[in-house]
Design an enzyme around this catalytic site. Structure first.
Site, PDB file in Angstrom:
ATOM      1  N   ASP A 262       0.818  -1.199   0.000  1.00 26.41           N
ATOM      2  CA  ASP A 262       0.000   0.000   0.000  1.00 26.41           C
ATOM      3  C   ASP A 262       0.862   1.263   0.000  1.00 26.41           C
ATOM      4  OD1 ASP A 262      -2.355  -1.351  -0.022  1.00 26.41           O
ATOM      5  OD2 ASP A 262      -2.835  -1.059   2.096  1.00 26.41           O
ATOM      6  N   LYS A 284      -3.920   2.745  -2.666  1.00 27.45           N
ATOM      7  CA  LYS A 284      -5.153   3.512  -2.887  1.00 27.45           C
ATOM      8  C   LYS A 284      -5.183   4.590  -1.804  1.00 27.45           C
ATOM      9  CE  LYS A 284      -7.889  -0.113  -2.652  1.00 27.45           C
ATOM     10  NZ  LYS A 284      -6.947  -1.219  -2.722  1.00 27.45           N
ATOM     11  N   MET A 399     -10.818   6.914   7.862  1.00 26.03           N
ATOM     12  CA  MET A 399     -10.967   7.575   6.557  1.00 26.03           C
ATOM     13  C   MET A 399     -11.997   8.709   6.641  1.00 26.03           C
ATOM     14  SD  MET A 399     -10.996   4.046   4.319  1.00 26.03           S
ATOM     15  CE  MET A 399     -12.166   3.286   5.458  1.00 26.03           C
TER      16      MET A 399
END
Length: 478
Positions: A262, A284, A399
Site C-alpha cells: 500500500d 489507494k 478515513m
C-alpha cells in the site's frame, strides 16, 4: 610463479576480530575442570554437541545443578563426574578442555598443559587464558548460529542473538533435517546447475514460512521443472513503525517473492523484506490516482499461479477496512492458499500514542471501529447514529478527513453533547503524524489543519478525557 597479495584497500573481506569455527564433538572426549554453576552451563552445552564430558573436580565443589544434570542425563553426549584434582596428563587425547579457575598461576598451568597436548582450551570468563570463545548461540540444529563480540560486549552479543531468534522459525530445524535426508537423492536425480539450484532455493524459501515440511516437500522427481503451487499472505504493516511489526510479519516479508504494498506502508517496514523480492506499489489513497482493486486481484492471482509467494502488505491490520474479505474470497474461489498476519490498526496505535485506554472501565463499556468513507465517497447510509451517539462507547471513524463535519452533525442531531471529548489524528505512527485533542464541537474547525490526502481518524467518547482539563493543540511529531 609469484603471487602478490592484494593491497589493503582492495581486501575482499574486512578484518575479523575472531574467526568463527564450529567443532564437531560427536563422540569426542572433552575435559571440564570445576563443578561450579558457570562450569555446569558449559558442560551442558558441550554434551548437547555430542561430547563425552569428563568433569574433574573435588566432590565438595560440585554444585547441585551439576549433580542434577549428571543424574538426569542429556539429549546427546554424556557427562561423567570424577572426584579429583586435575593433572596435566588428564588432557591427553581430549578434543577440547574447559576450566573454571580463578587463580592466575593455576590458569596459566592449565593453558600450558593444554598447549603441550595440542588441545584447544578455554578458561571461563578469563579471555587472557582462552584459545577459543563460547559465543551466544541460536539453536535450530542442524542449523547452528554463533554470535561473538570477541569478548568486548557479551550483553550486546546476547541482544543480537535474541534478534536473530525472533526471525528464525523453530520449524527451521525440520527443514534442515529434510535437506540432510534428501541431499543424496537430489544429487542422484537432478542435473547439476539450474535444476538443483531451483530445488534448493524453493526448499530454502519454504523453510522461512509458517509451517514445517510435508511429504510433498521431499519429492525429488521433476523438482525444478514444475513450479510449486503459489500462495498469498495478507500482512498487516501496522501504522508505520517497523518495531510494531509482528515476528510472523517479518518472516512473511523475508520469504516473499513479490510484495504488493500500500501507499501508506513505510520505507522502514519494506527494509525488512527479502532483498530479492520484487516490490510493486498498489496503493489507494485519497486525492491521488489509485490502483483499481480489480487490477490488484488480477496481479495476486497471476503471480500466485506462477508459483510465487505473494505478500499483500497493507497498512494497519488487513482485516480492518482493508478490503481483505474481497481478496480472500477471490483467491479461494481460484484455489489459491491464503494466510493472514494481523497488524496494529490505527485506532490502537493512536491509543498507545496518547496512553489512553479506549475501554477505560470508568468511561466506556465498548469500542467501535467505524468507516467514515463508503464506496460512493460519503458516509455509509447504514450507520446507526443513535448507537454511535452514546458517549460510553468509544467510536473511531476511519478515513474521515472529508466526512468529519457530517459525522459531527449526525452525532449532534442524535443528542450527543458537543463537549464530548474527541481526537483527530493523521498519519498515525509516522514521522509526519498529527494529533489534535479537544471536543466534538471544536473538531470541525480543527480538521481543516489536516491535509486532505492524509489518512485521518476521528475518535469520540468519554474514555478520551484527559487527566487534566487542558487542550492538546495540533501536534506535528518530528
Amino acid at each position: 610463479m609469484r603471487i602478490v597479495s592484494p593491497q589493503p584497500n582492495k581486501a575482499r573481506i574486512a578484518p575479523l576480530a575472531v574467526l568463527p569455527v564450529f567443532f564437531d564433538l560427536i563422540d569426542k572426549r572433552v575435559i571440564a575442570i570445576g563443578g561450579s554453576e558457570p562450569a555446569t552451563w558449559k558442560i551442558e552445552l558441550l554434551a548437547a554437541a555430542g561430547a563425552h564430558v569428563q568433569v574433574l573436580a573435588p566432590v565438595e565443589t560440585w554444585c547441585q545443578e551439576l549433580i542434577a544434570l549428571a543424574e538426569s542425563g542429556t539429549a546427546a553426549g554424556s557427562i561423567s563426574l570424577v572426584d579429583c584434582h586435575w593433572a596435566p596428563s588428564d588432557l591427553s587425547g581430549a578434543a577440547l578442555a574447559v576450566a573454571d579457575i580463578e587463580d592466575d598461576d593455576e590458569a596459566a598451568a592449565f593453558v600450558d598443559a593444554a598447549r603441550h597436548e595440542g588441545v584447544p582450551c578455554n578458561v571461563i570468563d578469563r579471555p587472557a587464558f582462552c584459545q577459543f570463545q563460547f559465543g551466544a548461540i541460536v539453536n535450530r540444529s542442524p542449523v547452528v548460529i554463533g554470535v561473538s563480540t570477541a569478548g568486548a560486549a557479551p550483553i550486546l552479543g546476547q541482544a543480537v542473538r535474541r534478534r536473530i531468534e525472533t526471525l528464525l522459525p523453530h520449524t527451521l530445524s525440520a527443514w534442515a533435517r529434510l535437506a540432510q535426508d534428501v541431499r543424496g537423492a537430489v544429487m542422484a536425480q537432478l542435473d547439476a546447475g539450474p535444476q538443483r539450484r531451483a530445488f534448493w532455493e524453493k526448499l530454502a524459501e519454504r523453510a522461512f514460512g509458517d509451517a514445517g515440511p510435508t511429504a510433498a516437500d521431499a519429492r525429488i522427481t521433476g523438482a525444478g521443472k514444475t513450479p510449486a503451487p503459489g500462495r498469498v499472505t495478507l500482512v498487516g504493516a501496522g501504522p508505520g513503525d517497523a518495531d510494531l511489526l509482528t515476528i510472523k510479519a517479518v518472516r512473511a516479508l523475508q520469504s516473499a517473492d513479490v510484495i504488493l504494498f500500500d501507499d501508506l506502508v513505510s520505507a522502514e517496514v519494506l527494509e525488512l523484506a527479502r532483498r530479492e523480492a520484487k516490490r510493486l506499489l498498489v496503493g489507494k489513497r485519497a486525492a491521488r490516482e489509485s490502483c483499481k482493486q480489480e487490477d490488484i486481484n488480477a496481479m495476486m492471482l497471476n503471480l500466485a499461479r506462477q508459483g510465487k509467494h505473494v505478500v499483500r502488505l497493507k497498512s494497519g491490520d488487513p482485516m480492518i477496512f482493508g478490503r481483505a474479505g474481497e481478496e480472500i474470497d477471490m483467491l479461494e474461489r481460484h484455489g489459491i492458499a491464503v494466510a493472514v498476519v494481523p497488524g496494529v490498526t490505527a485506532a490502537l496505535a493512536l491509543a498507545s500514542r496518547l496512553n489512553l485506554s479506549l475501554t477505560h472501565r470508568d468511561h466506556a463499556q465498548s469500542v467501535r471501529f467505524v468507516t467514515g468513507h463508503s464506496r460512493r465517497g460519503g458516509l455509509p447510509e447504514t450507520l446507526n447514529w443513535q448507537a454511535l451517539s452514546d458517549p460510553a462507547t468509544t467510536s473511531v471513524y476511519y478515513m474521515s478527513r472529508r466526512t468529519l463535519p457530517e459525522i459531527v452533525s449526525r452525532l449532534g442531531a442524535q443528542g450527543m453533547s458537543l463537549e464530548t471529548p474527541a481526537v483527530i489524528a493523521g498519519n498515525v505512527g509516522r514521522a509526519d503524524e498529527q494529533v489534535w485533542r479537544g471536543t466534538v464541537g471544536e473538531a470541525v474547525a480543527a480538521v481543516t489543519a489536516f491535509p486532505l490526502s492524509a489518512p485521518t481518524i476521528f475518535a469520540v467518547g468519554d474514555a478520551l478525557k484527559r487527566a487534566d482539563s487542558g487542550r492538546l493543540a495540533l501536534v506535528a511529531s518530528a
